[in-house]
Motif scaffolding. Sequence first.
Motif, PDB file in Angstrom:
ATOM      1  N   UNK A 204       0.905  -1.064  -0.069  1.00  0.00           N
ATOM      2  CA  UNK A 204       0.024  -0.035   0.295  1.00  0.00           C
ATOM      3  C   UNK A 204       0.688   1.248   0.206  1.00  0.00           C
ATOM      4  N   UNK A 205       1.984   1.255   0.649  1.00  0.00           N
ATOM      5  CA  UNK A 205       2.887   2.395   0.781  1.00  0.00           C
ATOM      6  C   UNK A 205       3.465   2.559  -0.684  1.00  0.00           C
ATOM      7  N   UNK A 206       3.747   1.660  -1.377  1.00  0.00           N
ATOM      8  CA  UNK A 206       4.248   1.828  -2.712  1.00  0.00           C
ATOM      9  C   UNK A 206       3.062   2.239  -3.583  1.00  0.00           C
ATOM     10  N   UNK A 207       1.827   1.820  -3.694  1.00  0.00           N
ATOM     11  CA  UNK A 207       0.677   2.382  -4.384  1.00  0.00           C
ATOM     12  C   UNK A 207       0.546   3.700  -3.948  1.00  0.00           C
ATOM     13  N   UNK A 208       0.745   4.130  -2.854  1.00  0.00           N
ATOM     14  CA  UNK A 208       0.492   5.607  -2.636  1.00  0.00           C
ATOM     15  C   UNK A 208       1.413   6.572  -3.262  1.00  0.00           C
ATOM     16  N   UNK A 209       2.327   6.081  -3.719  1.00  0.00           N
ATOM     17  CA  UNK A 209       3.343   6.989  -4.601  1.00  0.00           C
ATOM     18  C   UNK A 209       3.129   6.595  -5.973  1.00  0.00           C
ATOM     19  N   UNK A 210       1.966   5.985  -6.656  1.00  0.00           N
ATOM     20  CA  UNK A 210       1.586   5.888  -7.889  1.00  0.00           C
ATOM     21  C   UNK A 210       0.390   6.547  -8.537  1.00  0.00           C
TER      22      UNK A 210
ATOM     23  N   UNK B 285      -1.502  -4.529 -12.994  1.00  0.00           N
ATOM     24  CA  UNK B 285      -0.231  -4.932 -12.283  1.00  0.00           C
ATOM     25  C   UNK B 285       0.578  -3.701 -11.671  1.00  0.00           C
ATOM     26  N   UNK B 286       0.519  -2.961 -10.350  1.00  0.00           N
ATOM     27  CA  UNK B 286       1.169  -1.924 -10.056  1.00  0.00           C
ATOM     28  C   UNK B 286       2.746  -2.239 -10.176  1.00  0.00           C
TER      29      UNK B 286
ATOM     30  N   UNK C 145       1.966   0.735 -16.921  1.00  0.00           N
ATOM     31  CA  UNK C 145       0.612   1.535 -16.883  1.00  0.00           C
ATOM     32  C   UNK C 145       0.462   2.364 -15.641  1.00  0.00           C
ATOM     33  N   UNK C 146       1.283   1.810 -14.646  1.00  0.00           N
ATOM     34  CA  UNK C 146       1.154   2.480 -13.267  1.00  0.00           C
ATOM     35  C   UNK C 146       2.164   3.484 -13.412  1.00  0.00           C
ATOM     36  N   UNK C 147       1.803   4.707 -13.247  1.00  0.00           N
ATOM     37  CA  UNK C 147       3.279   5.747 -13.316  1.00  0.00           C
ATOM     38  C   UNK C 147       3.554   6.180 -11.956  1.00  0.00           C
ATOM     39  N   UNK C 148       4.782   6.237 -11.568  1.00  0.00           N
ATOM     40  CA  UNK C 148       5.410   6.568 -10.440  1.00  0.00           C
ATOM     41  C   UNK C 148       5.243   8.159 -10.287  1.00  0.00           C
ATOM     42  N   UNK C 149       4.547   8.820  -9.257  1.00  0.00           N
ATOM     43  CA  UNK C 149       4.356  10.225  -9.236  1.00  0.00           C
ATOM     44  C   UNK C 149       4.969  10.821  -7.747  1.00  0.00           C
TER      45      UNK C 149
ATOM     46  N   UNK D 175      -6.481   4.932  -6.899  1.00  0.00           N
ATOM     47  CA  UNK D 175      -5.825   3.930  -5.768  1.00  0.00           C
ATOM     48  C   UNK D 175      -4.813   4.431  -5.091  1.00  0.00           C
ATOM     49  N   UNK D 176      -4.003   5.196  -5.893  1.00  0.00           N
ATOM     50  CA  UNK D 176      -3.050   6.039  -5.136  1.00  0.00           C
ATOM     51  C   UNK D 176      -3.257   7.154  -4.065  1.00  0.00           C
TER      52      UNK D 176
END
Length: 352
Positions: free
Chosen positions: A39-45, A52-53, A58-62, A316-317
């Motif tokens: 979840x911590x990684x997803x919060x940065x995306x 698949x994050x 397709x999941x962009x790192x922000x 989800x981020x």
Amino acid sequence: MRRGAARPAVAGQRLWGWLFVSPATLVLGVFLVLPILMAAWVSLLDWDGQSNPFTDGEATFVGLDNYRELLAEDGLDRMLFMTSLRNNLYYVLIEVPLVTGLALGLALVVHQRRLRARSMLRTTFFFPSVTSSVAVATVFLFLFQGGGAVNGVLSWFGVHGPNWFADSRGVVWVALDGLGLVDARRPTGVLAEHGFLGLSWFEWLSGPSVAMCTLIVLATWTTSGTFMLIFLAALQDVPRELEEAAALDGVGRRRMLWHVILPALRPVLFLVLTLALIGSWQVFDMVYVMGQGAPGNTTLTPAFRSYQAAFGDADYGQGAAIAFVLFAVILAFTAGQRWLLRERGPRKGRAR
């Protein structure tokens, strides 16, 4: 020789200890620690939940953009999140002392040895705690509707009750408007023009809405029974000699409660306050059933906003970021509560 023989024995005990705790450690790691890290990684995306994050491009790192949108940038996301924090803050400030005081009072009543039907009273007070929260919230929703039973009872006394889930004003401004002191429907001046963290001072100081007060009543009724049992178990461990000695000294009930019983209940009081605080910041099910933030987002909470952002807006981020900000808020409040309830030793006087 004895020291050398003791070292293999200690090493063997440690090995057996790790073997015994390894199943629980593995379960906690797989189902608790690993999801938190994910979840911590997803919060940065910037992730919509459709890929698949961890492997899909397709999941962009922000980075910290999700947190920046919630805490620093003016916009709808920050406004909704700060509104949810304001609502939950009022919820915590009212519900935690209310449920703790009610639970302690019920425990003191049931703890009386001369009281008849103690078992029946314990069961009656505890019954709402084991009832389905969704079922209870649905019943409360029907009770507090415009044509519900609550307004029907109020009409017997000539009081026309409000439409509990339609008025988005805070109870402070509703009361001031009812007294004719202000026009709460049209706030003007400094309170409406200036504010803090994206909300005007009028929105921060207007108090909880009538609908949020209904949620507070519901939560107090359903959770006080559990905390009553915790206080009751602690009261049974208070030495009777202390109460008897205080009674022989002519100490009244209030002084005995303040100087004898409450000091003995300090660790349990901290436990109950901590559980109530954590539960109050995580309120979700009642909000989901009784309006999903309505009226006017006055019942919106961070937990429901996290769900709304992730599963409703497919962001989800940001949903994960809200969850981690809420986690930080809970840690901060728990640390502050622990500091306030810490045991203070006697002050050292100056040496003469």
